[in-house]
Enzyme design. Structure first.
Site, short mmCIF file in Angstrom:
data_model
loop_
_atom_site.label_atom_id
_atom_site.label_comp_id
_atom_site.label_asym_id
_atom_site.label_seq_id
_atom_site.Cartn_x
_atom_site.Cartn_y
_atom_site.Cartn_z
N LYS A 241 -6.82 19.27 37.19
CA LYS A 241 -5.40 19.66 37.25
C LYS A 241 -4.47 18.49 36.91
O LYS A 241 -3.40 18.66 36.36
CB LYS A 241 -5.07 20.14 38.66
N ARG A 242 -4.93 17.33 37.30
CA ARG A 242 -4.17 16.11 37.03
C ARG A 242 -3.80 15.98 35.54
O ARG A 242 -2.77 15.42 35.20
CB ARG A 242 -5.09 14.94 37.43
#
Ligand code: GLU
Length: 461
Positions: A241-242
């Site tokens: 997700k980063r």
């Protein structure tokens, strides 16, 4: 042989980019070979599987138009078949009951850890007489894996990969409570579904060895495996997700078109020369596993934007008008007509349906239009006076087309001794409430005579 592929997600989260790519590769491979693409929901981990995640997977695949060819299979409903396979192996002497207590297994694990080697079941009950079984202990069932020789996989992406059988242990097939393990379920399901090719992430490569051993014990031919490298972020770390990687539904929400996402996912780890734009029909024609690279693909949102812009410009205007309309509460007939009529000019300037909707909003709003800051500035000073004169000119215009309007406004500016922009910019601000829009004369044509005149009057002095 008819090719049968499958996508086998565990419904513990949304359909993420990596899963969607795996599904796409399986779908394309099946379509390319005129075979079948199946879907199996691996929901045996009842605690972690949720209906919400199942729905997100089904919706995500449907939205991506990766249609599966038979009703989806739910792994949790097939426990009996999984157990039957294990019991057959027991009956054939190819599996055995293991009465080791949790404490004994923990001791084995700790001993392995202390010696710095991976935990391997030591085979205590492999050849031991079951008559020696301790009373009251429910046994697990383990497969009798070969202890010598090696197990090889001819992987279509990784090549031939071999492991010494001595490195693998007798894995559990049924737990002490009788429930099948994931490894057993996958093998039985793939066999029963007639899967010929298992295309999946290379995080499953190590599983493939034990699964192959199990296939052989069961007397079945393993599918052809193709383990595709995982996707990495731009920084080289495993995608998360980063890096801005989201669930498929989020890309839909952000306004990406399914065909653009398919093209993007295809290029994540698969290539055909330098081709970037590969529409799906072409992809079906070209796709094969020898185009899959062995190094991890890099996720790059800019490429997705670029592709989406391309597919937006290719997309049918009626379809785009529907997509835009669905992002507003209620769209009148007039509003929808304007969207279709103005779509060419709108879609040339945007990368996503979200941007398209933002750009199109002025076609749908009622007067008086709200102004953004820059539009308000364009309407300060002399602008209202200019608009007032222009309004008078326009009232006598009886050819309300972009070309005629443009020449009228040009002549007007000349007669007033001002630059075209001095008339056109306030005009744009009055008509759209913004400083950016499709070409202003096109906007006037789409809005039509009366609405245009009224919007100009709203800002004239
Ligand atoms: N359920 C596994 C996963 O979601 C896939 C198993 C397989 O493809 O064999 O990672």
């Amino acid at each position: 042989m008819t090719v049968v592929t499958r996508f086998a997600p565990s419904p513990t989260g949304f359909l993420h980019i990596g899963g969607a790519r795996t599904a796409l590769f399986n779908w394309l491979f099946a379509r390319h070979h005129g075979g079948k693409f199946l879907l199996r929901i691996e929901d045996t981990d009842r605690k972690r599987s949720t209906q919400e995640a199942i729905d997100a997977i089904l919706d995500g695949l449907s939205w991506l138009e990766l249609q599966w060819d038979e009703p989806e299979v739910y792994q949790s409903k097939r426990a009996e078949q999984h157990q039957a396979a294990a019991h057959r192996l027991l009956a054939e002497g190819k599996a055995y009951r293991c009465y080791c207590s949790p404490d004994e297994l923990t001791a084995m694990r700790e001993a392995a850890k202390a010696e710095g080697r991976p935990m391997r079941y030591d085979g205590t009950w492999r050849d031991r007489d079951p008559a020696e079984a301790p009373a009251g202990v429910a046994p697990a069932v383990r497969m009798k894996a070969p202890q010598t020789g090696e197990t090889s996989i001819d992987d279509l992406v990784q090549g031939t990969v071999t492991v010494a059988n001595g490195q693998l242990d007798d894995m559990v097939l049924l737990r002490a409570d009788g429930t099948p393990t994931y490894m057993l379920s996958v093998v039985v399901d793939d066999h029963d579904m007639g899967v010929t090719h298992a295309i999946r992430g290379d995080d499953h490569l190590t599983n493939a060895f034990r699964q192959t051993q199990l296939y052989r014990l069961l007397g079945w031919e393993p599918p052809v495996f193709a383990h595709i490298p995982l996707i990495h972020g731009p920084d080289g770390a495993k995608l998360s997700k980063r890096h801005g990687a989201l669930g498929v539904e989020a890309y839909r929400e952000l306004g990406y078109l399914p065909e653009a996402l398919r093209n993007y996912l295809l290029r994540l780890g698969w290539g055909h020369g330098d081709d970037e734009i590969i529409p799906t029909a072409q992809a079906i024609d070209w796709f094969d596993l020898d185009g899959v690279g062995r190094s991890p693909a890099r996720f790059d949102l800019q490429k997705l934007d670029h592709l989406n812009g391309h597919y937006l410009r290719e997309a049918d205007d009626e379809r785009l008008a529907d997509l835009v309309a669905s992002r507003f509460q209620a769209v009148s007939e007039t509003g929808r007509h304007r969207l279709v009529a103005g779509m060419q000019g709108l879609k040339a300037r945007v990368k996503t349906v979200a941007e398209l909707s933002e750009m199109a909003e002025f076609y749908l709003r009622d007067r008086p239009l709200a102004l953004n800051d820059k539009a308000a500035k364009l309407l300060a000073g002399d602008a209202p006076a200019i608009l007032s004169k222009l309004h008078a000119e326009l009232q006598s215009c009886n050819d309300w087309t972009a070309e005629a309007l443009e020449s009228l406004v040009r002549q007007f500016a000349e007669a007033q001794g001002v630059k075209l922009g001095a008339a056109a910019q306030p005009l744009r601000a009055a008509l759209t409430g913004s400083n950016v829009s499709p070409p202003v004369f096109e906007v006037m044509q789409v809005l039509g005579r009366q609405e245009s005149l009224d919007r100009i009057a709203d800002r004239a002095a």
